[in-house]
Design a protein around this motif. Structure first.
Motif, PDB file in Angstrom:
ATOM      1  N   SER A 173      17.146  20.050  -1.543  1.00 47.64           N
ATOM      2  CA  SER A 173      18.007  20.154  -2.791  1.00 47.64           C
ATOM      3  C   SER A 173      17.606  21.459  -3.447  1.00 47.64           C
ATOM      4  CB  SER A 173      18.112  19.009  -3.700  1.00 47.64           C
ATOM      5  OG  SER A 173      18.219  17.842  -3.076  1.00 47.64           O
ATOM      6  N   TYR A 174      16.646  21.781  -3.658  1.00 43.25           N
ATOM      7  CA  TYR A 174      16.238  23.053  -4.374  1.00 43.25           C
ATOM      8  C   TYR A 174      16.568  24.339  -3.529  1.00 43.25           C
ATOM      9  CZ  TYR A 174      13.727  26.703  -6.904  1.00 43.25           C
ATOM     10  OH  TYR A 174      13.104  27.680  -7.539  1.00 43.25           O
ATOM     11  N   PHE A 175      16.249  24.148  -2.194  1.00 45.18           N
ATOM     12  CA  PHE A 175      16.528  25.261  -1.119  1.00 45.18           C
ATOM     13  C   PHE A 175      17.894  25.327  -1.247  1.00 45.18           C
ATOM     14  CE2 PHE A 175      17.761  26.661   2.927  1.00 45.18           C
ATOM     15  CZ  PHE A 175      16.919  28.001   3.048  1.00 45.18           C
ATOM     16  N   VAL A 255      11.663  22.598  11.120  1.00 46.08           N
ATOM     17  CA  VAL A 255      11.683  23.658  10.065  1.00 46.08           C
ATOM     18  C   VAL A 255      10.957  24.803  10.044  1.00 46.08           C
ATOM     19  CG1 VAL A 255      11.251  23.453   7.458  1.00 46.08           C
ATOM     20  CG2 VAL A 255      12.036  21.500   8.460  1.00 46.08           C
ATOM     21  N   LEU A 256       9.846  24.799  10.656  1.00 47.29           N
ATOM     22  CA  LEU A 256       9.052  26.120  10.867  1.00 47.29           C
ATOM     23  C   LEU A 256       9.627  27.090  11.705  1.00 47.29           C
ATOM     24  CD1 LEU A 256       5.429  24.437  10.723  1.00 47.29           C
ATOM     25  CD2 LEU A 256       6.681  25.584   8.913  1.00 47.29           C
ATOM     26  N   SER A 257      10.456  26.463  12.782  1.00 40.53           N
ATOM     27  CA  SER A 257      11.151  27.514  13.867  1.00 40.53           C
ATOM     28  C   SER A 257      12.261  27.898  13.040  1.00 40.53           C
ATOM     29  CB  SER A 257      11.612  26.513  14.753  1.00 40.53           C
ATOM     30  OG  SER A 257      12.288  27.369  15.628  1.00 40.53           O
ATOM     31  N   TYR A 258      12.892  27.234  12.124  1.00 37.88           N
ATOM     32  CA  TYR A 258      13.958  27.758  11.514  1.00 37.88           C
ATOM     33  C   TYR A 258      13.503  29.061  10.598  1.00 37.88           C
ATOM     34  CZ  TYR A 258      18.015  27.670   8.240  1.00 37.88           C
ATOM     35  OH  TYR A 258      19.097  28.189   7.428  1.00 37.88           O
ATOM     36  N   LEU A 259      12.572  28.554   9.989  1.00 32.66           N
ATOM     37  CA  LEU A 259      11.999  29.590   8.860  1.00 32.66           C
ATOM     38  C   LEU A 259      11.801  30.873   9.607  1.00 32.66           C
ATOM     39  CD1 LEU A 259      10.288  30.713   6.513  1.00 32.66           C
ATOM     40  CD2 LEU A 259       8.748  29.111   6.880  1.00 32.66           C
ATOM     41  N   LYS A 260      11.131  30.679  11.050  1.00 31.22           N
ATOM     42  CA  LYS A 260      10.791  32.043  11.772  1.00 31.22           C
ATOM     43  C   LYS A 260      11.865  32.668  11.930  1.00 31.22           C
ATOM     44  CE  LYS A 260       9.343  31.469  15.981  1.00 31.22           C
ATOM     45  NZ  LYS A 260      10.354  32.288  16.781  1.00 31.22           N
ATOM     46  N   GLU A 261      13.079  32.098  12.477  1.00 29.34           N
ATOM     47  CA  GLU A 261      14.372  32.707  12.833  1.00 29.34           C
ATOM     48  C   GLU A 261      15.101  33.263  11.708  1.00 29.34           C
ATOM     49  OE1 GLU A 261      14.855  33.253  16.071  1.00 29.34           O
ATOM     50  OE2 GLU A 261      13.247  32.243  16.719  1.00 29.34           O
ATOM     51  N   THR A 262      14.975  32.821  10.494  1.00 30.95           N
ATOM     52  CA  THR A 262      15.896  33.051   9.294  1.00 30.95           C
ATOM     53  C   THR A 262      15.224  34.160   8.585  1.00 30.95           C
ATOM     54  OG1 THR A 262      16.738  30.905   9.477  1.00 30.95           O
ATOM     55  CG2 THR A 262      17.201  32.227   7.524  1.00 30.95           C
ATOM     56  N   PHE A 263      13.805  34.104   8.240  1.00 30.96           N
ATOM     57  CA  PHE A 263      13.136  34.831   7.545  1.00 30.96           C
ATOM     58  C   PHE A 263      12.100  35.621   8.135  1.00 30.96           C
ATOM     59  CE2 PHE A 263      14.675  31.386   4.846  1.00 30.96           C
ATOM     60  CZ  PHE A 263      15.430  32.138   3.816  1.00 30.96           C
ATOM     61  N   LEU A 484      16.082  20.636  14.406  1.00 24.67           N
ATOM     62  CA  LEU A 484      16.206  21.475  13.226  1.00 24.67           C
ATOM     63  C   LEU A 484      16.575  20.727  11.901  1.00 24.67           C
ATOM     64  CD1 LEU A 484      18.357  24.221  15.301  1.00 24.67           C
ATOM     65  CD2 LEU A 484      15.966  24.366  14.552  1.00 24.67           C
ATOM     66  N   PRO A 485      16.318  21.551  10.732  1.00 24.91           N
ATOM     67  CA  PRO A 485      16.688  20.794   9.303  1.00 24.91           C
ATOM     68  C   PRO A 485      18.043  20.508   9.381  1.00 24.91           C
ATOM     69  CG  PRO A 485      15.995  23.004   9.131  1.00 24.91           C
ATOM     70  CD  PRO A 485      15.816  22.852  10.610  1.00 24.91           C
ATOM     71  N   GLN A 486      18.453  19.422   8.648  1.00 28.73           N
ATOM     72  CA  GLN A 486      19.900  19.021   8.543  1.00 28.73           C
ATOM     73  C   GLN A 486      20.326  19.075   7.068  1.00 28.73           C
ATOM     74  OE1 GLN A 486      19.682  15.250  10.621  1.00 28.73           O
ATOM     75  NE2 GLN A 486      20.719  16.074  12.467  1.00 28.73           N
ATOM     76  N   PHE A 487      20.554  20.244   6.609  1.00 30.50           N
ATOM     77  CA  PHE A 487      20.609  20.460   5.133  1.00 30.50           C
ATOM     78  C   PHE A 487      21.881  19.662   4.851  1.00 30.50           C
ATOM     79  CE2 PHE A 487      17.918  24.034   6.087  1.00 30.50           C
ATOM     80  CZ  PHE A 487      16.952  23.800   5.449  1.00 30.50           C
ATOM     81  N   SER A 488      22.945  19.703   5.541  1.00 35.28           N
ATOM     82  CA  SER A 488      24.412  19.289   5.392  1.00 35.28           C
ATOM     83  C   SER A 488      24.252  18.046   4.849  1.00 35.28           C
ATOM     84  CB  SER A 488      25.360  19.348   6.534  1.00 35.28           C
ATOM     85  OG  SER A 488      24.825  18.770   7.717  1.00 35.28           O
ATOM     86  N   LYS A 489      23.369  16.965   5.477  1.00 38.35           N
ATOM     87  CA  LYS A 489      23.172  15.487   4.843  1.00 38.35           C
ATOM     88  C   LYS A 489      22.554  15.451   3.385  1.00 38.35           C
ATOM     89  CE  LYS A 489      22.574  13.623   9.460  1.00 38.35           C
ATOM     90  NZ  LYS A 489      21.830  12.618  10.358  1.00 38.35           N
TER      91      LYS A 489
END
Length: 686
Positions: A173-175, A255-263, A484-489
C-alpha cells in the motif's frame, strides 16, 4: 524406513502481540524480532560512526606530510577498519538468528536464510508538501494536514510490519501510495529537498537520495525480505506450513527480481543487480529445499520407486545450492555477501548430494529383483538415474546381479560419506554455523548413518575394486518459479485525491492561479458548453456571453462553482449544479494549463438523450414544464447551453450533432459554422 529426515512434533508458531497498531506492529512490543531490529538499528549507527571516522582518517592521510602523523593515522585507521569488520560480522549474525526468524528449537531440520528489513531515518513531509501545494496547486497547504499526517503514519508503520500477509499488504500500500505522491509532488525538473536515508541490510552503510527512487526501491526490498521471514517462520513440520514456505520464497524471488528489473541504478550494495540476482537464486533454492521437505515429510519408505524419487529430488536441491554457492563466490558479490550464507549454501550442496547418493545406495543394496516384479519399470527408473551407466554395467544386468548391485551401492555410499564429511568440515569453518546446534546435529546424524551403512558392507578389497559412482540426474515433481508481485490486488486510495484527477493535476503540469469568473445565465443561456470528464473544461465559448466577458477562456478547467469543489464532477453533475442556481449570479473558479497544446482533453463529453455515437451541443433552457414547444421563443444568439424539459430534451440535445448511422442530421442555420470540425476524430461520447 529411513530416519534421516523424519520430523519432530509440530512446534507452535510465534504468537504476535495483540496490541499491534492497526497499520503495523507495535514498535514498543518486546518481541524477539523487534529486539533484533533494534539491535540492527543500533549497529547501523555504530557502523555509520565508524565509516565517518574511516573517511576522516583517509582524508587526513592524503593531506598529511609529517611522517609521524602519517604513521599515527595509519595505526588509527587499522583500528577503525578492525572495528568496522567486527560490526559487520555482528550485523551478519542477525540475519541467520535461528531463535528469532525460525521455529527450530526441537525440529530436526536445517535452518533457512531470511533477509533482515532495511532500516531508515524519519522523514518529515509536512513543510515541503504544504509549500508545494500552495505554490503549484494554489491551495492552502494546511487544508491537507490530515492527508500528510496519514502519509507519515503509513511510512512509520512500514518500519515495523507484521510478519504475515497483512504486513505485506501494508508495504505494498505504501509503495503504491509513493507512486501517487511522486506524480503529485515530485516534478522531473527539480529536487524537492526531501532527503531519504536507508541503511544497507548487509553492510549497514547508509545511502541517501533526494528523490523517491531510493524510497520505492527500499520498500520493494523490504517486501521481499518480509516474504523470506514468512517463509522461514512457516511451520515446516506440516504440509500446509511447507506449502506456505514454498509460496513465500517464490514470491520473495519475484519481488527481488522485479526490483532488479525496475530499479537498475540503486546505490545500495544489497540492491545492486548482481546482489539481487544472487538473492533471487537463494530464494528459489530455499523454495526447492522446501519442496523436498514436503515430499519427505510423511516419511521416506524403504521402497524402490520411492527411493528413486527422493534421490532425484535431493540431487535437485544439491544442484541448485551448488549453483548458488558458485554465484556467491563471484566478484563483486563475494565482497559483500555474508560469509555464513556462502558457507551454508556450500554445506547444503554437499549435504543434499550426499542424501541423494545414500538413497540410491539403499535402493540398490536393500531391494532385490524378485520373480513377478516389474523389472521393466525398475530398469527404466535405474537408467534414468544416470546420464550414463558405469563402464561395463547395464541397468537390467545390474538389477539381476546381486554382486553388481551391492558393488554399485557401496560406490554410492562412499560418495555419500565423502560429501557428508565435506559438509561437516565446511560448517566447522564458519563460527556462525558452529553456533547453530540444530545444524550440527542434522549433519552429524546424516554422516553417522551413511558411515554405519557403509561399514556393514565394507570389505577389505573395496579400495581396489570399487569404481567411482556416477552423478545422479536431478529431477523434481515441482519446479519452483518466480511469482511476480501483484500490486493490483491491493486496494489503495490516493491520500491527496482532493487535489483533483491525477491525469490532469500532477506535478509535471504547470497551472495559472485560479481565476474567479462571475456570470449569469441570461434567459437560460450560460454561453458555453462543456468538454471532458472530471475535471470539466469550458468549450465552445460565445465571446459575447457574460462568462467570456468576465475572463473565461476555451480550455479552462472548472475547479469550483459557488465554492463547491468541481474537480471530480462529471458533465452531468456540473450541469445539475449550475441548474440549481437558476438565474442568480454564479461564481466559477477556473484554471488554465500554461502549455496550451495539452490543455484540451481528447474526449468530447456531451449530454445527449436518445442519440448513439453522435456529438451534440449541450443546450440547456431553463423553462417551466407547462410551456409548449410552440410558445418558445428562439434566441437570436446561438443557444450554447440550456436546460430542457423531458418533452424538449431530445430536441435540444440534438441542436448540433455529427451525422451517425440511423440518426438524421438536423437542420443547422448557415450563419452558425459548426464547431465540430475542431473535434478529434477519435473522440467518444461521455
Amino acid at each position: 524406513m529411513t530416519h534421516a529426515l523424519m520430523p519432530a512434533a509440530p512446534q507452535p508458531l510465534e504468537k504476535e502481540n495483540d496490541d499491534y497498531f492497526r497499520k503495523g506492529c507495535n514498535p514498543l512490543a518486546q518481541t524477539g524480532r523487534s529486539k533484533l531490529q533494534n539491535q540492527r538499528a543500533a549497529l547501523n549507527q555504530q557502523i555509520l560512526k565508524a565509516v565517518r571516522m574511516r573517511t576522516g582518517a583517509e582524508n587526513l592521510l592524503k593531506v598529511a606530510t609529517n611522517q609521524k602523523v602519517r604513521e599515527q593515522v595509519r595505526l588509527e585507521l587499522s583500528f577503525v577498519n578492525s572495528d568496522l569488520q567486527m560490526l559487520k560480522e555482528e550485523l551478519e549474525g542477525l540475519n541467520i538468528s535461528v531463535g528469532v526468524y525460525q521455529s527450530t528449537e526441537e525440529a530436526f531440520m536445517i535452518p533457512l536464510i531470511p533477509l533482515g528489513l532495511k532500516e531508515t531515518k524519519d522523514v518529515d513531509f509536512s513543510v515541503v508538501l504544504k509549500d508545494f501545494i500552495l505554490e503549484h496547486y494554489s491551495e492552502d497547504g494546511y487544508l491537507y494536514e490530515d492527508e500528510i499526517a496519514d502519509l507519515m503514519d503509513l511510512r512509520q508503520a512500514c518500519r515495523t510490519p507484521s510478519r504475515d500477509t497483512a504486513g505485506v499488504e501494508l508495504l505494498m500500500s505504501y509503495f503504491i501510495q509513493l507512486g501517487f505522491v511522486e506524480s503529485r509532488f515530485f516534478p522531473h525538473t527539480r529536487q524537492m529537498g526531501l532527503l531519504f536515508t536507508w541503511y544497507d541490510s548487509l553492510t549497514g552503510v547508509p545511502v541517501s537520495q533526494q528523490n523517491l527512487l531510493l524510497e520505492k526501491a527500499s520498500i520493494l526490498f523490504n517486501i521481499g525480505a518480509l516474504y523470506t521471514q514468512i517463509g522461514t517462520r512457516s511451520n515446516r513440520q506440516t504440509q500446509a506450513g511447507l506449502e506456505n514456505a514454498v509460496d513465500a520464497f517464490q514470491r520473495a524471488a519475484g519481488v527481488l527480481s522485479y526490483l532488479k528489473e525496475t530499479f537498475t541504478h540503486t546505490p545500495s550494495y544489497d540492491m545492486s543487480p548482481a546482489m539481487l540476482s544472487v538473492l533471487v537464486k537463494m530464494m528459489l533454492a530455499q523454495a526447492q529445499e522446501s519442496v523436498f521437505e514436503k515430499i519427505s515429510l510423511p516419511g521416506i519408505q524403504n521402497e524402490f520407486f520411492m527411493l528413486v524419487k527422493v534421490a532425484q529430488e535431493a540431487a535437485k536441491v544439491g544442484e541448485v545450492y551448488q549453483h548458488l554457492h558458485s554465484a556467491m563466490s563471484q566478484a563483486p558479490v563475494k565482497e559483500n555477501i555474508p560469509y555464513s550464507w556462502a558457507s551454508l549454501a556450500c554445506v547444503k550442496a554437499h549435504h543434499y548430494r550426499a542424501l541423494a547418493h545414500y538413497f540410491v545406495a539403499t535402493l540398490l543394496i536393500d531391494h532385490q529383483l524378485k520373480p513377478g516384479a516389474d523389472e521393466d519399470h525398475q530398469e527404466k527408473c535405474l537408467s534414468q538415474l544416470y546420464n550414463h551407466m558405469p563402464e561395463g554395467l547395464t541397468p537390467l544386468a545390474t538389477l539381476k546381479n546381486d554382486h553388481q548391485r551391492r558393488q554399485l551401492g557401496k560406490c554410492h555410499l562412499r560418495r555419500a560419506v565423502t560429501h557428508h564429511k565435506e559438509s561437516v568440515r565446511e560448517a566447522s569453518l564458519c563460527k556462525k554455523l558452529r553456533d547453530i546446534q540444530v545444524l550440527q546435529e542434522v549433519l552429524s546424524a546424516a554422516h553417522q548413518r551413511s558411515r554405519l551403512k557403509y561399514s556393514q558392507y565394507q570389505e577389505d578389497d573395496d579400495l581396489l575394486n570399487l569404481i567411482d559412482a556416477p552423478d545422479i540426474v536431478s529431477k523434481t515433481e515441482q519446479e519452483v518459479e518466480i511469482i511476480l508481485p501483484q500490486f493490483s490486488k491491493v486496494t489503495t486510495t490516493d491520500f491527496f485525491q482532493k487535489l483533483g484527477p491525477l491525469s490532469v493535476f500532477s506535478a509535471n503540469k504547470r497551472w495559472t492561479p485560479p481565476r474567479s469568473i462571475h456570470f449569469t445565465a441570461e434567459k437560460g443561456e450560460v454561453g458555453f458548453t462543456f468538454r471532458g470528464n472530471a475535471p470539466v473544461q469550458v468549450y465552445f465559448l460565445d465571446p459575447s456571453c457574460s462568462a467570456a466577458l468576465a475572463g473565461a477562456k476555451e480550455g479552462d478547467y472548472i475547479v469550483s462553482i459557488q465554492g463547491i469543489d468541481c474537480k471530480w464532477l462529471t458533465v452531468s453533475e456540473v450541469i445539475k449544479l449550475l441548474k440549481s442556481f437558476g438565474e442568480e449570479e454564479i461564481e466559477m473558479k477556473v484554471v488554465s494549463l500554461l502549455d496550451s497544446a495539452s490543455s484540451m482533453h481528447n474526449k468530447s463529453a456531451t449530454y445527449s438523450v436518445g442519440m448513439q455515437k453522435t456529438y451534440s451541443m449541450i443546450c440547456l433552457a431553463i423553462e417551466d414544464d407547462d410551456k409548449s414547444d410552440k410558445t418558445k421563443k428562439v434566441s437570436k444568439k446561438l443557444s450554447f447551453l440550456s436546460w430542457g424539459t423531458n418533452k424538449n430534451r431530445q430536441k435540444s440535445a440534438s441542436t448540433l450533432c455529427l451525422p451517425a448511422v440511423g440518426v438524421a442530421r438536423p437542420h443547422i442555420k448557415k450563419k452558425f459554422p459548426t464547431p465540430f470540425s475542431l473535434l478529434n476524430t477519435d473522440s467518444s461520447l461521455y
